[in-house]
Scaffold this active site. Structure first.
Site, PDB file in Angstrom:
ATOM      1  N   ASN A  61      97.777 -18.660 -21.925  1.00  0.00           N
ATOM      2  CA  ASN A  61      98.035 -17.222 -21.966  1.00  0.00           C
ATOM      3  C   ASN A  61      96.881 -16.490 -22.621  1.00  0.00           C
ATOM      4  OD1 ASN A  61      98.861 -15.625 -24.632  1.00  0.00           O
ATOM      5  ND2 ASN A  61      99.332 -17.801 -24.953  1.00  0.00           N
ATOM      6  N   ARG A  62      96.686 -15.267 -22.135  1.00  0.00           N
ATOM      7  CA  ARG A  62      95.750 -14.341 -22.781  1.00  0.00           C
ATOM      8  C   ARG A  62      96.424 -12.966 -22.834  1.00  0.00           C
ATOM      9  NH1 ARG A  62      92.428 -15.690 -17.912  1.00  0.00           N
ATOM     10  NH2 ARG A  62      93.015 -14.217 -16.273  1.00  0.00           N
ATOM     11  N   LYS A 121      99.500 -18.111 -40.231  1.00  0.00           N
ATOM     12  CA  LYS A 121      99.472 -18.984 -39.046  1.00  0.00           C
ATOM     13  C   LYS A 121      98.026 -19.265 -38.652  1.00  0.00           C
ATOM     14  CE  LYS A 121     101.518 -19.481 -34.432  1.00  0.00           C
ATOM     15  NZ  LYS A 121     102.511 -18.948 -33.504  1.00  0.00           N
ATOM     16  N   ALA A 140     106.726 -17.504 -32.261  1.00  0.00           N
ATOM     17  CA  ALA A 140     106.312 -16.127 -31.972  1.00  0.00           C
ATOM     18  C   ALA A 140     105.760 -16.006 -30.566  1.00  0.00           C
ATOM     19  CB  ALA A 140     105.235 -15.709 -32.977  1.00  0.00           C
ATOM     20  N   GLY A 141     105.931 -14.833 -29.984  1.00  0.00           N
ATOM     21  CA  GLY A 141     105.334 -14.527 -28.687  1.00  0.00           C
ATOM     22  C   GLY A 141     106.326 -14.459 -27.561  1.00  0.00           C
ATOM     23  N   ASN A 199      99.428 -13.411 -38.764  1.00  0.00           N
ATOM     24  CA  ASN A 199      98.802 -14.130 -37.658  1.00  0.00           C
ATOM     25  C   ASN A 199      97.320 -13.770 -37.594  1.00  0.00           C
ATOM     26  OD1 ASN A 199      98.108 -15.406 -35.314  1.00  0.00           O
ATOM     27  ND2 ASN A 199      99.328 -14.090 -33.966  1.00  0.00           N
ATOM     28  N   ASN A 243      93.296 -14.264 -28.379  1.00  0.00           N
ATOM     29  CA  ASN A 243      93.236 -13.231 -27.342  1.00  0.00           C
ATOM     30  C   ASN A 243      92.974 -11.822 -27.846  1.00  0.00           C
ATOM     31  OD1 ASN A 243      93.815 -15.185 -25.312  1.00  0.00           O
ATOM     32  ND2 ASN A 243      95.916 -15.214 -26.108  1.00  0.00           N
ATOM     33  N   THR A 244      92.737 -11.673 -29.156  1.00  0.00           N
ATOM     34  CA  THR A 244      92.293 -10.391 -29.698  1.00  0.00           C
ATOM     35  C   THR A 244      90.889 -10.630 -30.224  1.00  0.00           C
ATOM     36  OG1 THR A 244      94.512  -9.647 -30.284  1.00  0.00           O
ATOM     37  CG2 THR A 244      92.694  -8.659 -31.521  1.00  0.00           C
ATOM     38  N   ASN A 299      98.741 -22.312 -33.874  1.00  0.00           N
ATOM     39  CA  ASN A 299      98.712 -21.437 -32.705  1.00  0.00           C
ATOM     40  C   ASN A 299      98.182 -22.236 -31.498  1.00  0.00           C
ATOM     41  OD1 ASN A 299      98.674 -18.993 -31.157  1.00  0.00           O
ATOM     42  ND2 ASN A 299      98.452 -17.886 -33.091  1.00  0.00           N
ATOM     43  N   THR A 300      97.898 -21.567 -30.409  1.00  0.00           N
ATOM     44  CA  THR A 300      97.369 -22.213 -29.197  1.00  0.00           C
ATOM     45  C   THR A 300      95.914 -22.640 -29.417  1.00  0.00           C
ATOM     46  OG1 THR A 300      96.721 -20.038 -28.399  1.00  0.00           O
ATOM     47  CG2 THR A 300      98.846 -20.860 -27.665  1.00  0.00           C
ATOM     48  N   LYS A 325     108.489 -10.689 -28.373  1.00  0.00           N
ATOM     49  CA  LYS A 325     107.555  -9.936 -29.219  1.00  0.00           C
ATOM     50  C   LYS A 325     108.207  -8.703 -29.834  1.00  0.00           C
ATOM     51  CE  LYS A 325     103.504 -11.376 -26.539  1.00  0.00           C
ATOM     52  NZ  LYS A 325     102.460 -11.909 -27.416  1.00  0.00           N
ATOM     53  N   GLY A 349     101.748 -26.196 -25.228  1.00  0.00           N
ATOM     54  CA  GLY A 349     102.512 -27.230 -24.530  1.00  0.00           C
ATOM     55  C   GLY A 349     101.992 -28.624 -24.838  1.00  0.00           C
TER      56      GLY A 349
HETATM   57  C1  FMN Z   1     102.773 -16.666 -23.615  1.00  0.00           C
HETATM   58  C2  FMN Z   1     102.579 -16.966 -25.063  1.00  0.00           C
HETATM   59  C3  FMN Z   1     102.481 -15.919 -25.970  1.00  0.00           C
HETATM   60  C4  FMN Z   1     102.293 -16.173 -27.320  1.00  0.00           C
HETATM   61  N1  FMN Z   1     102.230 -15.129 -28.184  1.00  0.00           N
HETATM   62  C5  FMN Z   1     102.097 -15.367 -29.517  1.00  0.00           C
HETATM   63  C6  FMN Z   1     102.076 -14.292 -30.434  1.00  0.00           C
HETATM   64  O1  FMN Z   1     102.223 -13.127 -30.066  1.00  0.00           O
HETATM   65  N2  FMN Z   1     101.910 -14.599 -31.752  1.00  0.00           N
HETATM   66  C7  FMN Z   1     101.774 -15.883 -32.206  1.00  0.00           C
HETATM   67  O2  FMN Z   1     101.644 -16.091 -33.424  1.00  0.00           O
HETATM   68  N3  FMN Z   1     101.814 -16.923 -31.350  1.00  0.00           N
HETATM   69  C8  FMN Z   1     101.964 -16.694 -30.031  1.00  0.00           C
HETATM   70  N4  FMN Z   1     102.007 -17.753 -29.166  1.00  0.00           N
HETATM   71  C9  FMN Z   1     101.833 -19.123 -29.683  1.00  0.00           C
HETATM   72  C10 FMN Z   1     103.162 -19.817 -29.956  1.00  0.00           C
HETATM   73  O3  FMN Z   1     103.895 -19.162 -30.958  1.00  0.00           O
HETATM   74  C11 FMN Z   1     102.914 -21.278 -30.380  1.00  0.00           C
HETATM   75  O4  FMN Z   1     102.182 -21.284 -31.592  1.00  0.00           O
HETATM   76  C12 FMN Z   1     102.148 -22.069 -29.326  1.00  0.00           C
HETATM   77  O5  FMN Z   1     102.555 -21.715 -28.036  1.00  0.00           O
HETATM   78  C13 FMN Z   1     102.311 -23.582 -29.507  1.00  0.00           C
HETATM   79  O6  FMN Z   1     103.649 -23.962 -29.328  1.00  0.00           O
HETATM   80  P1  FMN Z   1     104.199 -24.637 -27.959  1.00  0.00           P
HETATM   81  O7  FMN Z   1     103.252 -25.742 -27.605  1.00  0.00           O
HETATM   82  O8  FMN Z   1     105.595 -25.071 -28.289  1.00  0.00           O
HETATM   83  O9  FMN Z   1     104.172 -23.547 -26.928  1.00  0.00           O
HETATM   84  C14 FMN Z   1     102.186 -17.509 -27.793  1.00  0.00           C
HETATM   85  C15 FMN Z   1     102.304 -18.569 -26.874  1.00  0.00           C
HETATM   86  C16 FMN Z   1     102.492 -18.316 -25.529  1.00  0.00           C
HETATM   87  C17 FMN Z   1     102.611 -19.466 -24.579  1.00  0.00           C
END
Ligand code: FMN
Length: 348
Positions: A118-119, A224, A69-70, A183, A188-189, A253-254, A73, A274
């Site tokens: 990200n925020r 999540k 996700a993200g 979620n 960031n919210t 999530n992050t 969007k 990452g």
């Molecule tokens: C720019 C950005 C925006 C994201 N937006 C969302 C989001 O809207 N909803 C969500 O559940 N996760 C969001 N994530 C989290 C990712 O879905 C994922 O859980 C997280 O980045 C870890 O995976 P990765 O290490 O492969 O990036 C976002 C991540 C990034 C980098």
């Protein structure tokens, strides 16, 4: 299109741009690619290798690698993600009300760490607009892989009305999704992560299960979670989700923990994704698999940058995996590289 050659020439140029601008331009290309082919882009070859297929939640996944996700969007480039080889696609986070997200800049690359911060703050077109787009995709029978819709709380909705806000998004989008993700873990919210409590999880799921159980085929629900939860809290939340009728969880999530990075992060705030997230998110996944047993569906996400990472995430107990940051660094041909490097099993 030779994606690898395109990426070799485009990457240095894109990486000189502001990260969100580069993201918008790439999404624009993928959106046009989706439209040009009339949405009829198939995946083919390695993405449909029967040794990678699996069935979960009553859905058939041609391979276990999904788009997290993200990245898309508003569901603007779904056929293109399918054509890049993804075995499933998760759009969102979508909120009941359209919202602009946080002020820019709000997305940053940390190349020395293979990471992003990200925020964004759930910038999205809102549930009604995304539902319209998904309905068109469904009418044209474009989708050959499962589509998940990730929903979150609108920023202006107070915490005590969170359950109704999720329900509103579900009412717009549930029917158009193959699975729905609640979620409650974006950093960031303001206040969103406080919903990771047993009573809140129950309240939100009860609100969604009302309309969900009226469908002829209720949609599988997943929650999540954040990697920053204490172990006992994560287990409690996970159990509350499963007791509330969820098929499983998305982990994770992050993180808001920036420790141990090579890159300077003074003044940076938001969620880190990452490579530095891999160990933490995989440990949480392994712990929850061990505690919850084989039944619940666990989707592993966080720090997958190589085929070995993907295999390790599956070995830690993930039924399916998702990627985001790895794609930003690896480019569009990277999905197929992951798929080539995954161990084949008999279809299951
Ligand atoms: C720019 C950005 C925006 C994201 N937006 C969302 C989001 O809207 N909803 C969500 O559940 N996760 C969001 N994530 C989290 C990712 O879905 C994922 O859980 C997280 O980045 C870890 O995976 P990765 O290490 O492969 O990036 C976002 C991540 C990034 C980098």
């Amino acid at each position: 299109m030779d994606l690898s050659a395109w990426w070799r020439s485009a990457r240095p140029w894109l990486f000189r741009l502001d990260a969100e601008r580069a993201h918008e331009m790439t999404l624009g290309v993928l959106k046009r690619w989706s439209a040009l082919a009339g949405g009829q882009l198939g995946a083919g070859d390695v993405a449909r290798d029967s040794g990678l297929a699996r069935e979960r939640m009553g859905l058939r996944f041609p391979n276990p690698v999904g788009l997290a996700a993200g990245l898309d969007k508003n569901a603007e480039a779904v056929p293109a993600w399918q054509a890049l080889g993804f075995g499933f696609i998760e759009v969102g986070t979508v909120t009941a009300l359209a919202q602009p997200g946080n002020p820019r800049p709000r997305l940053f690359r940390l190349p020395d760490d293979g990471a992003l911060v990200n925020r964004m703050g759930f910038n999205n077109a809102g549930a009604e607009a995304v539902a319209r787009r998904l309905r068109r995709l469904r009418e044209r029978s474009v989708l050959q892989v499962p589509l998940g819709v990730n929903i979150g709380k609108s920023k202006v909705t107070p915490a005590e009305r969170a359950a109704q806000d999720y329900r509103r998004s579900f009412e717009w989008l549930g029917e158009l999704a193959d699975y729905v993700v609640v979620n409650i873990s974006s950093p960031n919210t303001p206040g969103l992560r406080d919903l990771q409590r047993v009573d809140e999880v129950r309240r939100i799921l009860t609100a969604i299960q009302g309309p969900n159980q009226r469908f002829r085929q209720p949609r599988p629900l997943l929650v999540k979670l954040a990697p920053d939860l204490a172990e006992e809290d994560a287990i409690e939340c996970a159990r509350a989700a499963l007791d509330g009728g969820c098929a499983g969880l998305i982990l994770t999530n992050t993180t808001i923990d920036f420790s141990g990075l090579r890159s300077p992060t003074a003044g940076l705030s938001g969620g880190l994704s990452g490579r530095p997230l891999f160990a933490r998110s995989t440990a949480m996944l392994a712990r929850l698999r061990e505690t919850l047993g084989p039944e619940p569906v666990l989707i592993g996400v966080g720090g997958i940058m190589t085929p070995e990472d993907a295999a390790a995430k599956l070995a830690a107990g993930a039924d399916l995996i998702q990627v985001y940051s790895g794609l930003i660094y690896g480019g569009p041909g990277w999905v197929r590289e992951l798929l080539h490097g995954l161990p084949r099993t008999a279809a299951r």
